[in-house]
Design an enzyme around this catalytic site. Structure first.
Site, PDB file in Angstrom:
ATOM      1  N   HIS A  17       8.468  -5.537 -23.676  1.00  0.00           N
ATOM      2  CA  HIS A  17       8.720  -5.660 -25.117  1.00  0.00           C
ATOM      3  C   HIS A  17      10.087  -6.310 -25.358  1.00  0.00           C
ATOM      4  CE1 HIS A  17       6.058  -1.855 -25.566  1.00  0.00           C
ATOM      5  NE2 HIS A  17       5.373  -2.827 -26.126  1.00  0.00           N
ATOM      6  N   LYS A  41      -4.084   6.147 -30.505  1.00  0.00           N
ATOM      7  CA  LYS A  41      -3.240   6.583 -29.389  1.00  0.00           C
ATOM      8  C   LYS A  41      -2.472   7.850 -29.768  1.00  0.00           C
ATOM      9  CE  LYS A  41      -2.344   1.843 -27.708  1.00  0.00           C
ATOM     10  NZ  LYS A  41      -1.304   0.802 -27.539  1.00  0.00           N
ATOM     11  N   ARG A  90      -0.519 -10.723 -22.511  1.00  0.00           N
ATOM     12  CA  ARG A  90      -0.369 -10.500 -21.069  1.00  0.00           C
ATOM     13  C   ARG A  90      -1.594 -11.064 -20.369  1.00  0.00           C
ATOM     14  NH1 ARG A  90       0.916  -4.363 -22.153  1.00  0.00           N
ATOM     15  NH2 ARG A  90      -0.436  -4.998 -23.839  1.00  0.00           N
ATOM     16  N   SER A 128       3.404   0.151 -21.901  1.00  0.00           N
ATOM     17  CA  SER A 128       3.966   1.492 -22.124  1.00  0.00           C
ATOM     18  C   SER A 128       3.177   2.523 -21.320  1.00  0.00           C
ATOM     19  CB  SER A 128       3.920   1.859 -23.612  1.00  0.00           C
ATOM     20  OG  SER A 128       4.701   0.973 -24.368  1.00  0.00           O
TER      21      SER A 128
HETATM   22  P1  ADP Z   1       0.003  -1.996 -29.774  1.00  0.00           P
HETATM   23  O1  ADP Z   1      -0.449  -0.575 -29.772  1.00  0.00           O
HETATM   24  O2  ADP Z   1       0.127  -2.589 -31.165  1.00  0.00           O
HETATM   25  O3  ADP Z   1      -0.707  -2.922 -28.828  1.00  0.00           O
HETATM   26  P2  ADP Z   1       2.230  -2.090 -27.926  1.00  0.00           P
HETATM   27  O4  ADP Z   1       3.555  -1.433 -28.080  1.00  0.00           O
HETATM   28  O5  ADP Z   1       1.381  -1.663 -26.797  1.00  0.00           O
HETATM   29  O6  ADP Z   1       1.532  -1.900 -29.318  1.00  0.00           O
HETATM   30  O7  ADP Z   1       2.419  -3.656 -27.819  1.00  0.00           O
HETATM   31  C1  ADP Z   1       3.023  -4.396 -28.863  1.00  0.00           C
HETATM   32  C2  ADP Z   1       2.904  -5.880 -28.557  1.00  0.00           C
HETATM   33  O8  ADP Z   1       3.694  -6.190 -27.427  1.00  0.00           O
HETATM   34  C3  ADP Z   1       1.479  -6.358 -28.215  1.00  0.00           C
HETATM   35  O9  ADP Z   1       1.295  -7.662 -28.745  1.00  0.00           O
HETATM   36  C4  ADP Z   1       1.477  -6.401 -26.714  1.00  0.00           C
HETATM   37  O10 ADP Z   1       0.535  -7.346 -26.230  1.00  0.00           O
HETATM   38  C5  ADP Z   1       2.900  -6.844 -26.454  1.00  0.00           C
HETATM   39  N1  ADP Z   1       3.358  -6.446 -25.121  1.00  0.00           N
HETATM   40  C6  ADP Z   1       3.327  -5.218 -24.571  1.00  0.00           C
HETATM   41  N2  ADP Z   1       3.809  -5.231 -23.321  1.00  0.00           N
HETATM   42  C7  ADP Z   1       4.174  -6.516 -23.070  1.00  0.00           C
HETATM   43  C8  ADP Z   1       4.706  -7.191 -21.927  1.00  0.00           C
HETATM   44  N3  ADP Z   1       4.943  -6.550 -20.784  1.00  0.00           N
HETATM   45  N4  ADP Z   1       4.951  -8.510 -22.030  1.00  0.00           N
HETATM   46  C9  ADP Z   1       4.655  -9.171 -23.187  1.00  0.00           C
HETATM   47  N5  ADP Z   1       4.141  -8.594 -24.278  1.00  0.00           N
HETATM   48  C10 ADP Z   1       3.886  -7.289 -24.234  1.00  0.00           C
END
Ligand code: ADP
Length: 163
Positions: A17, A41, A90, A128
């Site tokens: 992130h 979630k 990803r 996460s």
């Molecule tokens: P959500 O529940 O909305 O998917 P996340 O916190 O899991 O929330 O992810 C938020 C955004 O960040 C999403 O677009 C996800 O694809 C992106 N994201 C999460 N991890 C990574 C990573 N390692 N590299 C690039 N983008 C990421």
């Protein structure tokens, strides 16, 4: 002023992130990292905890703000005068869900565009959930979670594991 919103659960915020935040903050005048409620979630950290964690790790970026929204991101973008939603892509598995969301957001607010940033090679498989899983097995989180948050993640996961 070009404002972009980066919405997500950030439960917890990872180095993946953070990498996206760093890159997007160079492209837009202002980036608002917005903690969203994902009813599918069950969160490890409360919204307040996540806001504090994100604020701590993005403090070094002058043009990054942190906020919370308990509604539709497309409407939030409209209220903030933002034309762009930033999301990360990803592996292939993100693609379908992200396209669907981009189309829905466009329907809700036709003014808003979703910009996808490809995940950095280093963080391509980082999520996460993976951080939480690694913490549960006592793995070293240095390469995956912001240094300032590692102790809190380990503590919360450890606490959850107790009967
Ligand atoms: P959500 O529940 O909305 O998917 P996340 O916190 O899991 O929330 O992810 C938020 C955004 O960040 C999403 O677009 C996800 O694809 C992106 N994201 C999460 N991890 C990574 C990573 N390692 N590299 C690039 N983008 C990421």
């Amino acid at each position: 002023m070009k404002i972009a919103i980066y919405p997500g659960s950030f439960d917890p915020i990872t180095l993946g992130h953070l990498n996206l935040i760093k890159r997007a903050s160079r492209v837009f005048d202002k980036l608002i990292v917005c903690v969203m409620v994902n009813s599918a979630k069950k969160p490890l950290f409360t919204v307040e905890e996540r806001l504090a964690q994100i604020r701590e790790v993005v403090a070094r970026f002058d043009n990054v703000e942190v906020d919370f929204w308990d509604g539709l991101v497309a409407e939030y973008a409209g209220a903030k005068g933002a034309r762009v939603i930033v999301r990360g892509l990803r592996a292939l598995s993100d693609y379908e869900k992200e396209c669907q969301m981009a189309i829905i957001n466009k329907k809700i607010n036709p003014e808003v565009e979703t910009f996808f940033l490809a995940a950095s090679e280093k963080y391509m498989y980082l999520s996460s959930s993976a951080v939480k899983e690694m913490a549960a097995f006592g793995a070293d989180l240095t390469d995956f979670a912001p240094r300032e948050l590692i102790a809190a993640i380990e503590e919360r996961i450890g606490g959850n594991k107790k009967p």
